[in-house]
Scaffold this motif. Structure first.
Motif, PDB file in Angstrom:
ATOM      1  N   ALA A 180       1.672  -7.397  -2.089  1.00 58.63           N
ATOM      2  CA  ALA A 180       2.604  -6.504  -1.384  1.00 58.63           C
ATOM      3  C   ALA A 180       2.615  -5.118  -2.030  1.00 58.63           C
ATOM      4  N   ASP A 181       2.616  -5.081  -3.370  1.00 64.17           N
ATOM      5  CA  ASP A 181       2.561  -3.785  -4.064  1.00 64.17           C
ATOM      6  C   ASP A 181       1.263  -3.048  -3.753  1.00 64.17           C
TER       7      ASP A 181
ATOM      8  N   GLU B  62      -1.655   1.209  -1.160  1.00 64.22           N
ATOM      9  CA  GLU B  62      -2.765   1.587  -0.293  1.00 64.22           C
ATOM     10  C   GLU B  62      -2.275   2.373   0.914  1.00 64.22           C
ATOM     11  N   LYS B  63      -1.108   1.980   1.422  1.00 65.67           N
ATOM     12  CA  LYS B  63      -0.558   2.717   2.558  1.00 65.67           C
ATOM     13  C   LYS B  63      -0.236   4.152   2.163  1.00 65.67           C
ATOM     14  N   GLU B  64       0.326   4.316   0.959  1.00 62.84           N
ATOM     15  CA  GLU B  64       0.616   5.672   0.474  1.00 62.84           C
ATOM     16  C   GLU B  64      -0.672   6.457   0.245  1.00 62.84           C
ATOM     17  N   ARG B  65      -1.702   5.793  -0.320  1.00 60.57           N
ATOM     18  CA  ARG B  65      -2.980   6.467  -0.565  1.00 60.57           C
ATOM     19  C   ARG B  65      -3.615   6.919   0.746  1.00 60.57           C
TER      20      ARG B  65
ATOM     21  N   ALA C  90      -2.038   7.562   3.477  1.00 61.48           N
ATOM     22  CA  ALA C  90      -1.246   8.674   4.003  1.00 61.48           C
ATOM     23  C   ALA C  90      -1.617   9.993   3.320  1.00 61.48           C
ATOM     24  N   ARG C  91      -1.828   9.940   1.984  1.00 62.42           N
ATOM     25  CA  ARG C  91      -2.218  11.158   1.273  1.00 62.42           C
ATOM     26  C   ARG C  91      -3.604  11.628   1.716  1.00 62.42           C
ATOM     27  N   ASN C  92      -4.527  10.707   1.890  1.00 59.32           N
ATOM     28  CA  ASN C  92      -5.866  11.082   2.359  1.00 59.32           C
ATOM     29  C   ASN C  92      -5.808  11.676   3.769  1.00 59.32           C
ATOM     30  N   ASN C  93      -4.940  11.088   4.593  1.00 57.19           N
ATOM     31  CA  ASN C  93      -4.795  11.639   5.942  1.00 57.19           C
ATOM     32  C   ASN C  93      -4.224  13.061   5.897  1.00 57.19           C
TER      33      ASN C  93
ATOM     34  N   ARG D 291     -12.245   3.831   7.442  1.00 57.53           N
ATOM     35  CA  ARG D 291     -12.027   2.545   8.117  1.00 57.53           C
ATOM     36  C   ARG D 291     -10.572   2.108   7.966  1.00 57.53           C
ATOM     37  N   MET D 292     -10.003   2.278   6.782  1.00 53.48           N
ATOM     38  CA  MET D 292      -8.605   1.917   6.590  1.00 53.48           C
ATOM     39  C   MET D 292      -7.683   2.807   7.407  1.00 53.48           C
TER      40      MET D 292
END
Length: 641
Positions: free
Chosen positions: A546-547, A552-555, A557-560, A633-634
């Protein structure tokens, strides 16, 4: 008039299709079938009679006449009568045999008499316990009144089929202990507090059944309720084979407090357990009556009033007379093995196997078979002990030296008679090896030195050939004799395996069984610890995963965001290029480049295989080139979500 036959008897004798001998054989056949648990119906009885008539009158005979079965039963009403059948499980029919009966009463006698230096157990210290399930919305079928044209009268009930377990304990002196009631539930409900005329104990479980934990608490309560009456003497508790009676806590507490626990043979409580034989049938009838009376006066029965309604049925069914009869009809008090008659054991005749050897084995043969049987039992005990020792101290686990007996056992285990040394008991339904008897008796050689002479003429040559033929025949006879003796030994051991298989009664507080319970508890604890460790690993993995997903979701978002800023900068540069081109000058700034993106961290795994680890190590050199595509891809996956 006395001595004068009735008209029905006269007409039967005149018109009977079967002779008196055939009728007697048919009656005997019907009785034998019913004794063995395969009773005949009216149609089957008529079918067998029809077969007898066809054998006597020809195949064209096909009718026994109108109501022949009813008239046949009237003529033989002193031996046969129509009755309702009751289902008997095949396992119960097979397990209630003379072998288990003899073994059970032998152990019961030994426990009652006690070892040397111990006092015998008196009737006031002999108890029997069993559990029964009750459904508040279901009662027994009973005869009621209805219209004359009605065959089956419906009776309204609540239909609640939730199980409530009642643990009933009786004593051979005619008394009983307060019952224990187990409700289905996750926790104790305040609505269960009610009128309790029997002072019954109340518990709960997930399914409304007893379990190991409830069994331990029950044996403690049993000890508290019977300790004063026992006054330091040994007590006997007769139980069935439920797993709540096999736990280490149950048996250890019973042994520490002088409570002998004897288990009935498996699948045989319908003969050996007094509660099943005498008590539970009137208890269920009394429960139906009490339930109906309560519903007519106050309403439906539920958990909130169960103890009050059941109390009336309990007091009615568990009378002193019924309790004493329960121990008497099962041969416990007074001790009487003959109360279980051969007729009660008749259903086991269909599958029971008895030992019938053409030649009784001599003492050496019996000694060899006993040695083989004891070796197999000792080997099983040593293997179990070695497994426990090896799990605790692997360095002490070594193979013992093979003895000649152990070597013979290993050889037999890989032969066609491996069942002789098998760990699993041989059942009576298995096919016994065919015995091939020989009528040739052992023959002793005489004057063997005569065979060394060389013939000097034709007559002597003929005599020499005859002597050689006699020698060959003698050798063949001795081989047949050895084969016969070997078959006798194997059959003796096989029959012993049948007689001493599983399904016997057990003294649960004996040292052998208690030691086995300790080992089983150790194995259970180890399995529970391993299961808990796996559960903890899965929990930790779930938290870690979960962590990882959150990071990964934050990463992503930052890449986006980086891609978005780069796209905006690229659009501004394109506009600048167009303006500069229209003005005939160079762009004021260079084309913006994509800033480096954050690389994905490794996804946590619960179990990593070595092959996957090596594949990941081999592919580590390509991670830099695949980073952007992996991020994209993510991003696509997140966009889809």
């Amino acid at each position: 008039m006395p001595g004068v036959k009735s008209l029905a008897d006269t007409n039967w004798e005149r018109n009977s299709l079967l002779s008196d001998e055939e009728e007697d054989e048919l009656v005997a056949f019907a009785l034998a079938c019913s004794d063995q648990g395969f009773p005949l119906t009216h149609k089957r009885l008529e079918a067998h009679a029809l077969e007898l008539c066809r054998a006597k009158y020809g195949k064209d005979f096909n009718d026994m006449g109108h109501n022949w079965t009813d008239r046949f039963l009237i003529q033989h009403d002193k031996q046969l009568k129509a009755c309702w059948s009751h289902a008997l499980d095949n396992q119960r029919a097979q397990c209630t045999n003379p072998i288990t009966k003899k073994d059970y009463f032998k152990k019961l006698k030994a426990v009652l008499d006690g070892e040397e230096g111990k006092e015998p157990i008196m009737p006031e210290c002999i108890y029997g316990v069993d559990k029964t399930g009750i459904q508040t919305g279901v009662g027994q079928r009973e005869r009621v009144l209805g219209r004359k044209t009605t065959k089956v009268q419906q009776q309204q009930r609540s239909g609640n089929r939730e199980n409530i377990t009642v643990i009933v304990t009786i004593c051979a002196d005619g008394t009983s202990l307060p019952p224990a009631v187990i409700f289905k539930g996750k926790a104790y409900q305040t609505s269960w507090k009610q009128n309790n005329p029997l002072n019954a104990s109340l518990g709960y479980s997930d399914k409304g059944w007893t379990d190991g934990e409830i069994g331990v608490e029950w044996i403690k309560q049993f000890d508290a309720q019977t300790r004063e009456k026992a006054n330091g003497r040994r007590r006997l508790l007769l139980v069935d084979g439920h797993n709540s009676h096999y736990t280490l806590g149950f048996l250890q507490y019973a042994r520490d407090n002088w409570i002998e626990v004897l288990c009935y043979p498996s699948h045989s409580t319908h003969l050996f357990q007094g509660l099943d034989v005498i008590i539970f049938s009137p208890l269920k009838k009394a429960w139906t009556k009490s339930c109906n009376d309560y519903e007519r006066k106050k309403g439906r029965v539920n958990k909130g009033c169960f103890l009050e309604v059941y109390g009336c049925a309990h007091q009615e069914a568990l009378s002193s007379h019924n309790i004493i009869t329960a121990f008497q009809k099962t041969g416990v008090v007074p001790f009487n093995p003959d109360i279980i008659t051969e007729d009660l054991l008749a259903p086991s005749r269909e599958t029971s196997t008895s030992m019938g050897l053409p030649v009784p084995p001599d003492s050496p043969v019996r000694i060899v078979s006993d040695l083989l049987h004891a070796t197999v039992a000792r080997q099983a005990a040593e293997d179990l002990e070695s497994e426990v020792n090896c799990s605790a101290l692997p360095s002490q686990c070594q193979n013992p030296l093979a003895t000649p007996t152990r070597h013979a056992q290993n050889e037999l285990s890989s032969s066609s008679v491996a069942f002789l040394v098998a760990r699993t008991p041989v059942k009576s339904t298995h096919t016994i090896p065919r015995f091939k008897p020989y009528t040739i008796s052992p023959f002793q050689q005489r004057n063997p030195h005569l065979q060394d002479f060389q013939p000097m003429n034709e007559r002597k040559a003929m005599l020499w050939d005859a002597l050689q033929g006699a020698k060959t025949r003698d050798t063949r006879r001795k081989q047949n004799m050895l084969g016969l003796q070997a078959q006798v030994v194997l059959q003796e051991v096989y029959v012993k395996s049948l007689a001493f298989g599983d399904g016997m009664s057990r003294l649960l507080t004996g040292p052998d069984f208690l030691d086995g319970a300790v080992k089983r508890q150790q194995q259970k604890d180890e399995a529970d610890d391993e299961k808990a460790a796996r559960r903890d690993r899965r929990t930790a993995f779930a938290e870690c995963l979960a962590d990882w997903k959150a990071s990964e979701k934050e990463r992503v978002a930052r890449n986006n965001e980086i891609r978005k800023l780069h796209k905006e900068a690229l659009e501004e540069w394109n506009n600048e290029v167009k303006v500069a081109k229209s003005q005939g000058r160079k762009p004021a700034q260079e084309k913006p480049k994509m800033p480096p993106l954050e690389q994905a961290t490794e996804r946590p795994v619960l179990f990593r295989h070595k092959s996957k680890e090596s594949a990941n190590n081999e592919g580590s050199s390509n991670e830099e080139g695949d980073t952007e595509s992996d991020d994209e891809r993510m991003v696509d996956i997140d966009d889809q979500d």
